[in-house]
Design a protein around this motif. Structure first.
Motif, PDB file in Angstrom:
ATOM      1  N   ALA A  20      30.698  62.798  70.223  1.00  0.00           N
ATOM      2  CA  ALA A  20      29.865  63.996  70.142  1.00  0.00           C
ATOM      3  C   ALA A  20      29.714  64.619  71.529  1.00  0.00           C
ATOM      4  CB  ALA A  20      28.498  63.643  69.567  1.00  0.00           C
ATOM      5  N   ALA A  21      29.285  65.872  71.561  1.00  0.00           N
ATOM      6  CA  ALA A  21      29.084  66.578  72.824  1.00  0.00           C
ATOM      7  C   ALA A  21      28.085  65.859  73.724  1.00  0.00           C
ATOM      8  CB  ALA A  21      28.626  68.007  72.553  1.00  0.00           C
ATOM      9  N   ASN A  22      27.130  65.128  73.132  1.00  0.00           N
ATOM     10  CA  ASN A  22      26.133  64.401  73.920  1.00  0.00           C
ATOM     11  C   ASN A  22      26.632  63.024  74.363  1.00  0.00           C
ATOM     12  OD1 ASN A  22      25.963  62.763  71.664  1.00  0.00           O
ATOM     13  ND2 ASN A  22      23.858  63.316  71.153  1.00  0.00           N
ATOM     14  N   GLY A  23      27.891  62.683  74.044  1.00  0.00           N
ATOM     15  CA  GLY A  23      28.484  61.422  74.460  1.00  0.00           C
ATOM     16  C   GLY A  23      28.370  60.294  73.449  1.00  0.00           C
ATOM     17  N   GLU A  24      27.636  60.516  72.372  1.00  0.00           N
ATOM     18  CA  GLU A  24      27.487  59.484  71.343  1.00  0.00           C
ATOM     19  C   GLU A  24      28.803  59.305  70.585  1.00  0.00           C
ATOM     20  OE1 GLU A  24      24.490  58.381  67.643  1.00  0.00           O
ATOM     21  OE2 GLU A  24      24.190  60.232  68.756  1.00  0.00           O
ATOM     22  N   ASN A  25      29.171  58.044  70.313  1.00  0.00           N
ATOM     23  CA  ASN A  25      30.404  57.726  69.594  1.00  0.00           C
ATOM     24  C   ASN A  25      30.101  57.370  68.144  1.00  0.00           C
ATOM     25  OD1 ASN A  25      31.325  57.887  72.216  1.00  0.00           O
ATOM     26  ND2 ASN A  25      32.677  56.148  72.022  1.00  0.00           N
ATOM     27  N   PHE A  26      30.981  57.823  67.241  1.00  0.00           N
ATOM     28  CA  PHE A  26      30.863  57.534  65.820  1.00  0.00           C
ATOM     29  C   PHE A  26      32.177  56.934  65.337  1.00  0.00           C
ATOM     30  CE2 PHE A  26      28.075  61.113  66.669  1.00  0.00           C
ATOM     31  CZ  PHE A  26      26.902  60.735  66.052  1.00  0.00           C
ATOM     32  N   LEU A  27      32.130  55.698  64.832  1.00  0.00           N
ATOM     33  CA  LEU A  27      33.316  55.076  64.235  1.00  0.00           C
ATOM     34  C   LEU A  27      33.498  55.625  62.823  1.00  0.00           C
ATOM     35  CD1 LEU A  27      33.073  51.315  65.216  1.00  0.00           C
ATOM     36  CD2 LEU A  27      34.835  52.934  65.898  1.00  0.00           C
ATOM     37  N   VAL A  28      34.717  56.083  62.523  1.00  0.00           N
ATOM     38  CA  VAL A  28      35.012  56.625  61.193  1.00  0.00           C
ATOM     39  C   VAL A  28      36.396  56.153  60.763  1.00  0.00           C
ATOM     40  CG1 VAL A  28      33.578  58.685  61.541  1.00  0.00           C
ATOM     41  CG2 VAL A  28      36.009  58.778  62.088  1.00  0.00           C
ATOM     42  N   GLN A  48      28.014  69.075  62.382  1.00  0.00           N
ATOM     43  CA  GLN A  48      26.617  69.266  62.763  1.00  0.00           C
ATOM     44  C   GLN A  48      26.160  68.251  63.809  1.00  0.00           C
ATOM     45  OE1 GLN A  48      24.417  69.338  59.121  1.00  0.00           O
ATOM     46  NE2 GLN A  48      25.488  71.159  58.385  1.00  0.00           N
ATOM     47  N   GLY A  49      26.500  66.991  63.622  1.00  0.00           N
ATOM     48  CA  GLY A  49      26.087  65.970  64.571  1.00  0.00           C
ATOM     49  C   GLY A  49      26.959  65.897  65.807  1.00  0.00           C
ATOM     50  N   LEU A  50      28.153  66.464  65.751  1.00  0.00           N
ATOM     51  CA  LEU A  50      29.085  66.372  66.874  1.00  0.00           C
ATOM     52  C   LEU A  50      28.877  67.474  67.911  1.00  0.00           C
ATOM     53  CD1 LEU A  50      32.269  65.472  64.819  1.00  0.00           C
ATOM     54  CD2 LEU A  50      30.945  63.939  66.289  1.00  0.00           C
ATOM     55  N   GLU A  51      28.483  68.640  67.445  1.00  0.00           N
ATOM     56  CA  GLU A  51      28.234  69.799  68.313  1.00  0.00           C
ATOM     57  C   GLU A  51      29.431  70.135  69.201  1.00  0.00           C
ATOM     58  OE1 GLU A  51      24.503  69.135  70.319  1.00  0.00           O
ATOM     59  OE2 GLU A  51      23.398  69.220  68.442  1.00  0.00           O
ATOM     60  N   TRP A  52      30.637  70.065  68.620  1.00  0.00           N
ATOM     61  CA  TRP A  52      31.833  70.431  69.356  1.00  0.00           C
ATOM     62  C   TRP A  52      31.911  71.940  69.513  1.00  0.00           C
ATOM     63  CZ3 TRP A  52      35.586  66.873  66.177  1.00  0.00           C
ATOM     64  CH2 TRP A  52      35.489  65.569  66.667  1.00  0.00           C
ATOM     65  N   GLN A  53      32.575  72.371  70.555  1.00  0.00           N
ATOM     66  CA  GLN A  53      32.706  73.789  70.867  1.00  0.00           C
ATOM     67  C   GLN A  53      33.713  74.467  69.933  1.00  0.00           C
ATOM     68  OE1 GLN A  53      34.235  74.467  74.792  1.00  0.00           O
ATOM     69  NE2 GLN A  53      34.402  76.662  74.507  1.00  0.00           N
ATOM     70  N   LEU A  73      37.098  72.233  69.696  1.00  0.00           N
ATOM     71  CA  LEU A  73      37.639  71.329  70.688  1.00  0.00           C
ATOM     72  C   LEU A  73      36.863  70.032  70.568  1.00  0.00           C
ATOM     73  CD1 LEU A  73      39.804  71.410  72.835  1.00  0.00           C
ATOM     74  CD2 LEU A  73      38.059  72.051  74.487  1.00  0.00           C
ATOM     75  N   GLY A  74      37.553  68.962  70.142  1.00  0.00           N
ATOM     76  CA  GLY A  74      36.884  67.697  69.889  1.00  0.00           C
ATOM     77  C   GLY A  74      37.426  66.577  70.757  1.00  0.00           C
ATOM     78  N   LYS A  75      36.610  65.530  70.888  1.00  0.00           N
ATOM     79  CA  LYS A  75      37.033  64.334  71.619  1.00  0.00           C
ATOM     80  C   LYS A  75      37.080  63.169  70.656  1.00  0.00           C
ATOM     81  CE  LYS A  75      35.543  65.422  76.251  1.00  0.00           C
ATOM     82  NZ  LYS A  75      34.835  64.940  77.431  1.00  0.00           N
ATOM     83  N   VAL A  76      38.192  62.425  70.718  1.00  0.00           N
ATOM     84  CA  VAL A  76      38.372  61.251  69.870  1.00  0.00           C
ATOM     85  C   VAL A  76      38.901  60.100  70.712  1.00  0.00           C
ATOM     86  CG1 VAL A  76      38.848  62.654  67.815  1.00  0.00           C
ATOM     87  CG2 VAL A  76      40.732  61.812  69.189  1.00  0.00           C
TER      88      VAL A  76
END
Length: 120
Positions: A20-28, A48-53, A73-76
């Motif tokens: 996420a944009a706030n640095g939180e990681n989510f395993l999916v 909604q929870g990721l807040e990517w640009q 633009l996402g980070k994985v």
């Protein structure tokens, strides 16, 4: 190299992390869709929870035909490596999907008889 799993239909799933944009990681779990030309496709509600640009709207070819989708633009994280990639989002995606771009520089091993699925 990451290990994947087959579901009861024989679909190929890999565990990835969304950052996420706030640095939180989510395993999916993400479905490997060899018919997808996108790095990652997700349901728009997941954003909604990721807040990517948001970066654009693109015409994208899906199994259901061509459609116009929001692009972010996402980070994985895949195989312990962090990537910044374009991500398409739409209401038609039921699961997270990784597409063919990941196979351009990684080896996919699928061996149904012995239950081996790796991407590395």
């Amino acid at each position: 190299m990451i290990q994947g799993e087959f579901d009861e239909l024989g679909q190929l799933f890999f565990e990835i992390e969304l950052i996420a944009a706030n640095g939180e990681n989510f395993l999916v779990n993400a479905l490997l869709d060899t018919g997808s030309t996108e790095w990652l496709a997700i349901n728009e509600q997941d954003l909604q929870g990721l807040e990517w640009q948001r970066v654009d709207r693109l015409n994208v070819l899906t199994a259901m035909g061509e459609t116009r989708l929001e692009t972010f633009l996402g980070k994985v994280v895949i195989d312990s490596q962090e990537f910044t990639i374009p991500v398409v989002a739409g209401s038609e995606f039921r699961e997270k999907k990784i597409g063919i771009p990941w196979l351009r520089n990684r080896r996919l091993v699928v061996d149904f008889p012995v239950g081996v699925l790796t991407l590395g």
